[in-house]
Structure formats: C-alpha cells, structure tokens
Motif scaffolding. Structure first.
Motif, PDB file in Angstrom:
ATOM      1  N   ARG A 281       0.838  -1.189   0.000  1.00 52.26           N
ATOM      2  CA  ARG A 281       0.000   0.000   0.000  1.00 52.26           C
ATOM      3  C   ARG A 281       0.876   1.244   0.000  1.00 52.26           C
ATOM      4  O   ARG A 281       2.005   1.218   0.465  1.00 52.26           O
ATOM      5  N   TRP A 282       0.341   2.339  -0.535  1.00 55.67           N
ATOM      6  CA  TRP A 282       1.065   3.614  -0.582  1.00 55.67           C
ATOM      7  C   TRP A 282       1.056   4.199   0.830  1.00 55.67           C
ATOM      8  O   TRP A 282       0.093   4.815   1.245  1.00 55.67           O
ATOM      9  N   ASP A 283       2.118   3.969   1.579  1.00 58.30           N
ATOM     10  CA  ASP A 283       2.118   4.318   2.999  1.00 58.30           C
ATOM     11  C   ASP A 283       3.560   4.521   3.444  1.00 58.30           C
ATOM     12  O   ASP A 283       4.347   3.570   3.466  1.00 58.30           O
ATOM     13  N   ALA A 284       3.911   5.750   3.795  1.00 59.81           N
ATOM     14  CA  ALA A 284       5.290   6.060   4.164  1.00 59.81           C
ATOM     15  C   ALA A 284       5.765   5.235   5.345  1.00 59.81           C
ATOM     16  O   ALA A 284       6.939   4.867   5.434  1.00 59.81           O
TER      17      ALA A 284
ATOM     18  N   ILE B  40      -6.195  17.092  -3.873  1.00 59.53           N
ATOM     19  CA  ILE B  40      -4.854  16.527  -3.903  1.00 59.53           C
ATOM     20  C   ILE B  40      -4.756  15.367  -2.923  1.00 59.53           C
ATOM     21  O   ILE B  40      -5.225  15.457  -1.796  1.00 59.53           O
ATOM     22  N   THR B  41      -4.145  14.288  -3.354  1.00 63.87           N
ATOM     23  CA  THR B  41      -3.849  13.190  -2.442  1.00 63.87           C
ATOM     24  C   THR B  41      -2.708  13.629  -1.524  1.00 63.87           C
ATOM     25  O   THR B  41      -1.759  14.237  -1.994  1.00 63.87           O
ATOM     26  N   PRO B  42      -2.795  13.340  -0.223  1.00 73.36           N
ATOM     27  CA  PRO B  42      -1.801  13.877   0.711  1.00 73.36           C
ATOM     28  C   PRO B  42      -0.371  13.446   0.414  1.00 73.36           C
ATOM     29  O   PRO B  42      -0.102  12.283   0.180  1.00 73.36           O
ATOM     30  N   GLY B  43       0.517  14.420   0.427  1.00 78.19           N
ATOM     31  CA  GLY B  43       1.942  14.146   0.434  1.00 78.19           C
ATOM     32  C   GLY B  43       2.575  13.751  -0.879  1.00 78.19           C
ATOM     33  O   GLY B  43       3.770  13.549  -0.934  1.00 78.19           O
TER      34      GLY B  43
ATOM     35  N   ARG C 296       8.879  14.012   2.290  1.00 78.34           N
ATOM     36  CA  ARG C 296       9.570  14.435   3.506  1.00 78.34           C
ATOM     37  C   ARG C 296       9.789  13.283   4.473  1.00 78.34           C
ATOM     38  O   ARG C 296      10.848  13.166   5.082  1.00 78.34           O
ATOM     39  N   ALA C 297       8.780  12.435   4.617  1.00 76.24           N
ATOM     40  CA  ALA C 297       8.861  11.367   5.611  1.00 76.24           C
ATOM     41  C   ALA C 297       9.980  10.378   5.306  1.00 76.24           C
ATOM     42  O   ALA C 297      10.560   9.788   6.216  1.00 76.24           O
TER      43      ALA C 297
ATOM     44  N   ASP D 255       6.363   9.564   0.412  1.00 78.46           N
ATOM     45  CA  ASP D 255       6.185  10.905   0.974  1.00 78.46           C
ATOM     46  C   ASP D 255       7.527  11.616   0.872  1.00 78.46           C
ATOM     47  O   ASP D 255       8.528  11.118   1.392  1.00 78.46           O
TER      48      ASP D 255
END
Lengths: 338, 319
Positions: B70-73, B162-165, B99-100, B97
């Motif tokens: 899944r798209w998850d930092a 916008i999708t976050p990040g 930054r993350a 992400d």
C-alpha cells in the motif's frame, strides 16, 4: 472498613505464573529462533547494530499502542480506535506547533505539541471510557465509532492534505536523536514498557485490571470500582495513542494521513502473540513488546530474502491462530480440572 | 508443545528452499535495489518490467525489487531500512512521501549507498544523485490541452482534491490550471468539493450543472467517475469528457468503450530502465544527470490500437 481479599491458593498461583511465563516464553523463544535463522541466512546483514536498531525504531510506535492495548485487553475489552486517534493527535499537534513557528519552532513549541498530542489521546480515551461505562455501549462498538470520528476529524481539519509544520529541533533531536547512544524512539518505548509492566504486574490497579478481565461481577462484589478502572484503562490507551502520534511526527515530520491504518491491527496482533488472552484476565506488557517484533522481524528478514513481504501475513496468521488455540486448550484444561 | 514455532519455521524454510542459491564465485555485479511506490499497481509493475529488462540487457546488474502493498510512508520506511541493511549499493525508490522518507534514505546515503529518485522525489534531494520522473507539470498541461479540445474550448472542468503528500499530483494539477488559465480562458475550473467517493462526484455534478469536463489523477478515480457519469441523465452524460492519467488495463478498457475519452500515459517502463542504467553509471563513478524527465503520451480511441501507442499500456505482470 476494608474487606480482606482472600489470598489465592498457592497451587493456583503457581499455575497462573506458569501459564503466563510459558506463553510469553514461547513467544520470546519463537522470536529468538526466527532471528537466529535470519542471522544464519544473512551473516553480517541481519544481526547488525544498524538493522536491529532501525527495526526497533520502526516498531517503537506500535509498542506504544501495544502497551495501552495490553491493559485494555487484560480487562476483557477492546480499543479499535488507537490508530485513528494517533493520526488525529498528529493533526492537532501539528496545527499547534504550526501556530508556534512551524519548522522553525523551538523547544517550547515541541512541548506544547507533546501536550496537545497527549491531550488528544486522553480526551479520546475519556470519551471511550465514559460511553462504555456510563452509556453501557459495548467497547467494540464505541471504539469503532471513535475510530471513525477521529479519522473523519483528521481529514476535515486538514482537507485531506498532509501537514508538515513540525519543528526541526523535534525531527533532529527526538525523531533522529539519541540518548546514551540509543535512538530516542527506542528509549521512549522502553520506558513505556517498563512503566506499563510495573503497573500491570506490581500495583493494586494492575490487580484490579486482571480481576476485572477475569470475572467482572466477582470483582465488583469484591469491592473493586470496575467502572473507574475501565475509564482509567481507556485513558491509558488514549495516552499511548497520543504519545505514538507525537513520536510519529518526530520521525516522519508529517501527519502521514494515509498511513497508520494497520497500526491498530498490528498492535493487537503483538498483544495477542505476546500472551495476553483475548478473553481477559491475563496479560504481560513485556510479552506485548516481544510479540510486536515477530511481524517486524519477519518482514525485515523477508525483504533480505528478496521476497516481497506478503509471506509475512501468512506466517503471522498461522502463528496467531496457533497461539489463540493453545490459549483455548489451556483454559479448557483448567476449567475441567477445576 | 511448540506447534506455532514449528509452523512458522517450516514455512520459512519452504521459502528459503524456493530461492535459487547464489553462486559465490559469480563475477562482480552491481547490487541495485528498486523500491516501488506500491507493489499492487500496474504502473509500478511496468516500471519493474522495464528495470528487469535493463538489468538483463546490461548483464552485470544484480537487481532486487521490493515494496509495500500500500502507498504508505510508514510501511515503506521499514523496507528501505531492511534493503539498506542487506547490502544494496544503490537504491532507486519511488518515495511515498517526499519528507517522511528523507531520514531513512539519508541514513542509507550516509552508508555509501547511491540514491536515485524514480517517479516521485524527496523534497530535499541534495544527496540524491538523480531524479527520474515524468515532467508532471508538462503532463498536466498536456491533459489540459487534450481536455480543452474535447470540451470545445468552453464549459466547466472538475478537478479532484490533492492526495496527501504526493509531489507529482500537486505538479500535475498546477500544470493543468496554469495551461487552462493561460490558453483556454473560457473554461471555468471547479477545484474543491470533489473526492474519490462516487456519491461526492454525484453531489459535485448536482452542484455544478454545467460541468462538461473532468481531469482525474488516478485510475481508480476515473473508474469511479465513469460510474457516476453513467448515473446522469443522457443529455448531461454525453456532454462530459474525461481525461485521466495512467494507462492501466482497466482504464484502457474504459477508454475503448468510450466511458472516458482520453488517457495521458506515462512511461514507467522507461523510468525503470533508466533507474537501473543511472544507478549503474553512478556506481561506476560516471557523471549522471541530476534530473531526468520522461515524457507522456496521449492515448485516445483513435490511436490506442496502433502498436506505437499500444506499447504504453501498463502491464499486469512481467511474463
């Protein structure tokens, strides 16, 4: 007027200790064997300071959630909201720190951020506890509702866009910082485990928690205010989620809205693997800390095996079913024997 | 009684046995890891195919492909850390992400690992040797031109939030808006209130009866939007043109059946190949371009069956 609680008979006490020890010991043994296997398969890669340390940092947030959940589940209740409360506390914490300088904020802003994150978690815990105790709504429904509210609130407040107003001093000194050579996230998680373990196993409150989970009606008759115990338990769980939210901000510098969706289940898995019974009455915080790392170590090792970590879900599922089955068998044996 | 220990270990041993043994006397190879944005998306499957093909062609690259489902930092970070520990010499990554993922990749870089951004990039790319990605503003502008043409240069266009990040999404939307404002002034843009929920699309349609165009960022949104459009009265339905990104098989099927009218396809296979080639060059000590933009291709019903365009449809597997 104090009613003297009957001292449990020695054989039962010994049996209980043996059960707790064997459950956590089996989990710890499994973890060690799996780690030994990966060490042998990947010499100089798996068992390195870098890898073990980053692995512990990666799962330190789950440990914080797991400590609170251990208390909740030992009392035969559920809290499904911790992952969403974590994200919600990230949002409020970031907004607070953003108002105090954002990325350029100082330690004062960081302290306010911590207070806001913890406050958010405690507030969620209080709402959960109150609804469960006073409104008599089942814990699984209340916390499912709180999950939805917290998640929705996080999106409403941000418009669905991640916030990044996290002080750099927080990122550098807390997220990436070290204390006595140890990463701060590990130190925070270790302290939470130590405190939680002490409280659950060595204090009257811990005994009340176990008693409530074992037999709520008997506990009530014994003079324990089980309602107050329950509310306190949800405050503990909420505080764990708030603290995990603060540490997440420190590590990622972002509200990571799309993330943490599986954190609740991962923490729950760690709690069960660690020996806390789904049916209440027994639980160890140290067991949870060990249990949390089983999926973590598996995932880490599978990446090194150049296998997409889907197998992790299969293995963990098998282990989970086996653990709960053994718990059932032991309970059945004890009941029939008694 | 160690049933679960045995179960876990036997499963692990099965996996271990399934892996081909590494010849210890193999000639020197460059160890390059490709970390996908997500392992469950056709775009990244195509990227993987391109990378695998390039590694095979070059001969001296030992490529591993990893990612999270899944798209998850917070899921991608442990993967980066494990890849770093396992001895990769270069990491090409589509960060979840900007930054993350800075901290774990900085740690990898500090260990001497070359970092290449592919598809998405770190906000602070100071230590990244190269960023390979679509020129997303240009893609957004291309989508704007395509949609404007389909809309007949007038009407109202709807854009989702916008999708976050995700850095690419913000650039595409900005490119789209800039192009519309600069060269298609008679088109009005509705940019708030929409979401990926089908009922929200319906609400947006109800609130804006003159919507005649939609600009969508991700393929799941396009399929949801197509479903929402089908709910509209026929006279409104026929007036709405949809332009979306990414030539996923399901979306291409929607294009062929005229549920959507155009797709701006990226070139993920090319990105994957360039990632491997660039990482190899960096490891050989050669200079590499700091930024490598890849283009996009407009797919329509008119051209989708031509080989020159059909090759850009994303793959479901590499076989």
């Amino acid at each position: 007027m104090t009613t003297t609680r009957p001292t449990p008979p020695a054989p039962a006490k010994l049996a209980l200790r043996r059960v707790l020890a064997s459950q956590a010991m089996l989990t710890a043994g499994t973890l060690l064997v799996v780690m030994a296997l990966f060490t042998a398969l990947f010499p100089g890669k798996f068992a390195t300071l870098y890898n073990i340390q980053t692995l512990m940092v990666d799962y330190s947030g789950i440990v914080l959630l797991g400590v609170g959940l251990t208390f909740i589940m030992t009392s035969a209740r559920f809290d499904l909201s911790v992952g969403a409360v974590l994200v919600f506390s990230c949002v409020l914490g970031t907004q607070a720190m953003g108002a105090l300088g954002g990325a350029d904020g100082g330690w004062g802003a960081v302290l306010i951020g911590l207070i806001v994150c913890l406050g958010t978690g405690l507030l969620a815990g209080l709402v959960n506890g109150f609804l469960i105790v006073k409104a008599r709504v089942p814990s699984i429904i209340v916390t499912l509702g709180t999950l939805s509210v917290a998640q929705g609130a996080a999106y409403v407040l941000t418009g669905g866009v991640d916030l990044y107003a996290v002080p750099k001093v927080m990122l550098d000194h807390i997220g990436q910082g070290k204390v006595l050579g140890l990463p701060v996230p590990i130190v925070v998680a270790a302290l939470a485990v130590a405190i939680g373990s002490f409280v659950l196993s060595q204090t009257r409150f811990g005994q009340y928690t176990c008693a409530t989970g074992s037999n709520a009606e008997a506990a009530r008759r014994a003079g324990i205010n089980i309602d107050r115990v329950a509310i306190t338990l949800y405050l503990i769980s909420g505080a764990g989620a708030g603290l995990a939210g603060f540490m997440s901000l420190a590590r990622y510098g972002s509200t990571t809205l799309a993330a943490h969706q599986n954190d609740n289940l991962t923490a729950l898995l760690g709690v069960v693997l660690g020996g806390t019974s789904l049916f209440g009455g027994t639980g160890t915080v140290v067991g949870t800390a060990v249990g949390v790392f089983i999926p973590g170590v598996l995932s880490n090792g599978l990446v090194m095996m150049q296998v997409l970590p889907y197998w992790q879900y299969i293995i963990v599922g098998i282990v989970l079913i086996a653990v709960v089955y053994i718990d059932l068998v032991k309970r059945r044996g004890r009941t029939e024997g008694g | 009684m160690r049933h679960f220990s045995t179960a876990a270990l036997s499963t692990l041993l099965l996996i271990s046995a399934a892996q081909p043994a590494q010849a210890q006397t193999a000639p020197k190879k460059y160890k390059i890891a490709l970390i996908l944005g997500t392992t469950t998306d056709n775009f990244y499957t195509s990227m993987q195919c391109g990378a695998v093909e390039a590694a095979r062609r070059l001969g001296d690259v030992e490529l591993t492909v990893q990612g999270a489902p899944r798209w998850d930092a917070t899921l991608q970070t442990p993967v980066v850390n494990a890849v770093t520990a396992s001895g990769a010499q270069a990491i090409a990554i589509a960060v979840n992400d900007g930054r993350a993922l800075f901290a774990p990749l900085k740690a990898a870089n500090d260990k001497g690992i070359k970092i290449i951004g592919v598809d998405t990039r770190l906000a602070d790319s100071s230590f990244v040797v190269s960023n390979i990605s679509s020129d997303n503003r240009a893609l957004g502008a291309e989508a704007a031109r395509t949609l404007a043409k389909l809309m007949g240069e007038k009407g109202t266009a709807l854009i989702p939030p916008i999708t976050p990040g995700i850095t690419t999404v913000a650039d595409r939307i900005q490119g789209f808006i800039d192009e519309i404002k600069a060269n298609h002034k008679n088109i009005k843009i509705v940019y708030k209130g929409a979401s990926e929920d089908a009922s929200a699309f319906s609400a947006a349609f109800a609130a804006n009866p003159d919507i005649t165009g939609m600009f969508l960022i991700a393929n799941n949104e396009a399929l949801v939007a197509a479903g929402a459009i089908r709910q509209l009265p026929e006279d409104r339905r026929d007036k709405i043109s949809v332009v979306s990104f990414d030539a996923a098989p399901a979306l291409v099927a929607a294009l062929k059946s005229n549920q959507i009218q155009a797709i701006v396809a990226q070139k993920p296979a090319q990105m994957g190949a360039l990632a491997v080639e660039t990482a190899r060059k960096a490891l050989m000590g050669q200079a590499v371009a700091k930024s490598i933009p890849t283009g996009g291709v407009g797919l329509t019903r008119a051209n989708i069956n031509q080989p020159a365009f059909a090759q850009y449809v994303y793959k479901s597997s590499c076989k």
